[in-house]
Design an enzyme around this catalytic site. Structure first.
Site, PDB file in Angstrom:
ATOM      1  CG  HIS A  74      -9.051  -0.195   3.229  1.00 61.57           C
ATOM      2  ND1 HIS A  74      -9.948  -0.466   2.228  1.00 61.57           N
ATOM      3  CD2 HIS A  74      -9.367   1.042   3.691  1.00 61.57           C
ATOM      4  CE1 HIS A  74     -10.782   0.563   2.108  1.00 61.57           C
ATOM      5  NE2 HIS A  74     -10.451   1.489   2.966  1.00 61.57           N
TER       6      HIS A  74
ATOM      7  CE  LYS B  48     -22.916  -5.217   2.474  1.00 62.05           C
ATOM      8  NZ  LYS B  48     -23.245  -6.254   3.463  1.00 62.05           N
TER       9      LYS B  48
END
Lengths: 183, 267
Positions: free
Chosen positions: A38, A108
């Site tokens: 990222h 998650k």
């Protein structure tokens, strides 16, 4: 509980019909990215080098995952590959959601307010059961591509072909609904 | 006398066992929670139990985050070790990384350069001629939301609230239903070790103080994976030690649903 079996190539078309609480099983290509990937994606975008970013980042669901792999005679074997904690990607996700044609994030633990807002009218956040790495690996058919191996096994970018990848619970939908009251 | 090779082989075996099989105590609590829940919470717990089954059958790590191997070694003073326990532990982890296998998780803290896997070793000298080993692979999702707080003597009444607030703050991030290891007292460093050692206990055995905190945590409604439900924690495990009259260290070490641990005694 509504259950959907969706193809990754078509998920973008129906993504706004999904509601928080729906259960989704995905089949097709997903691309992994966690912290380091990222950071690199955002750096490259900021320096005007979008073409150096793996194309799948903008066309496939992004899976927050740092897999455990083994290199054998048959190539790369996915040993265990459950989701990683998505909240660490909060600062980067809105930028990616602006640019992708497939606004679906799989991870998650939920994501922050800035991501809930970025998903409004656009896409969904899907939660795969955390820690279920062996189950996830069971649903990953093969590794199609590997990018940025210099980041190491856990941080590199992988294109997985998955089959019935789930259960993924729609944790945040495109209408601003979130099942997470504590994130 | 315990030989280096025997120690290494045992640690490798324990890492493999902890990564691929869940202890009966942990499994029992997961199964009980699955029976109590409904909706998403039940579905998720069923997925976790299925995951445990797949991992055991295929002999693969149940979670891709194979963690940082935390190795507890209690060395009996008559075991007559003639090797460096720290060095032998590193060798065992190197072997386990290939054999189990483990994901290379250790990096330099500042440059973030990956160095494979390095264990954290906690060694104590105890009476006797045996060497007791416990292995706990600790994942980052739960470790990242753990907290150590230097409370003040006047805070003694609100210890429970402080523990509950750490769990609330963690939300769905540490893969609930979680295990909550708590160390109360000691010093700054000792409280953290107490909290971590607490997680090695049989999770089915809780006293009233622990059960009260558990009940409060489960009334938060965070639920499995933070998606809501009755089960936010499966157990609260508290260890205490006396501390300075002017301080009150409290450490909360959060552990994910997969409270991975394995034990052996050699010599």
């Amino acid at each position: 509980m509504r259950v959907f079996h969706l193809n990754c190539e078509e998920v973008a078309e129906v993504v706004r019909e999904l509601e928080a609480g729906d259960v989704v099983y995905l089949t097709g290509k997903v691309v992994t990215a966690r912290d380091r990937a990222h950071m690199r994606i955002v750096e490259l975008l900021d320096s005007g080098r979008k073409s150096d970013i793996p194309e799948e980042v903008f066309s496939c669901p992004i899976y927050h995952c740092g897999p455990l792999l083994r290199r054998g005679k048959k190539g790369i074997e996915v040993v265990s590959a459950g989701p990683t904690t998505s909240a660490r990607m909060n600062p980067y996700a809105p930028k990616l959601l602006e640019l992708t044609s497939c606004p679906v994030i799989i991870g998650k633990g939920g994501m922050g307010e800035e991501v809930r807002r970025a998903l409004m009218g656009k896409g969904v956040y899907l939660a795969f059961p955390g820690g279920a790495g062996a189950l996830a690996a069971d649903r990953i058919e093969n590794v199609e591509k590997v990018y940025w191996e210099d980041l190491g096994m856990a941080e590199a970018v992988y294109v997985f072909r998955v089959r019935n990848f789930g259960p993924c619970v729609v944790g945040i939908d495109s209408k601003g609904n979130s099942l997470y009251s504590f994130s | 006398m315990v030989r280096r090779e025997e120690f290494i082989e045992t640690v490798v075996e324990l890492i493999g066992r902890a990564e691929t099989e869940l202890g009966e105590d942990v499994l029992e609590l997961l199964r009980e929670a699955e029976k109590k829940e409904d909706g998403h919470a039940k579905m998720i717990l069923q997925s976790l139990l299925k995951n445990v089954e797949i991992a055991r059958e295929k002999r693969v790590p149940m979670c891709q985050d194979t963690g940082i191997p935390v190795i507890f070694v209690d060395v009996g003073i008559d075991a007559k070790l003639k090797f460096d326990v720290y060095d032998a532990s590193r060798e065992a982890v190197r072997i386990a990384t290939e054999r189990v296998p483990l994901r290379p998780n250790s990096v330099h803290p500042i440059t973030r350069e990956n160095v494979g896997n390095l264990p954290i070793v906690h060694c104590r000298l105890v009476e006797g001629d045996k060497v007791r080993i416990a292995v706990m692979p600790k994942g980052a999702g739960s470790e990242n939301v753990s907290r150590q707080m230097m409370l003040l003597p006047g805070d003694a009444r609100r210890i429970k609230d402080v523990i509950v607030s750490v769990v609330k703050e963690a939300g769905g991030k540490p893969c609930p239903p979680i295990f909550v290891g708590v160390g109360i007292g000691g010093t700054f460093d000792e409280s953290a070790i107490l909290a971590k050692r607490a997680l090695l206990r049989d999770v089915r055995k809780m006293n009233n103080f622990e059960l009260e905190i558990l009940e409060e945590i489960n009334s938060l409604g965070i639920g499995p994976m933070g998606l809501g439900g009755k089960t936010t924690a499966l157990a609260v495990l508290v260890e205490t030690e006396c501390c300075h009259t002017a301080s009150l260290p409290v450490a909360v070490n959060i552990q994910c649903w997969a409270n991975r641990k394995a034990f052996a005694v050699i010599g």
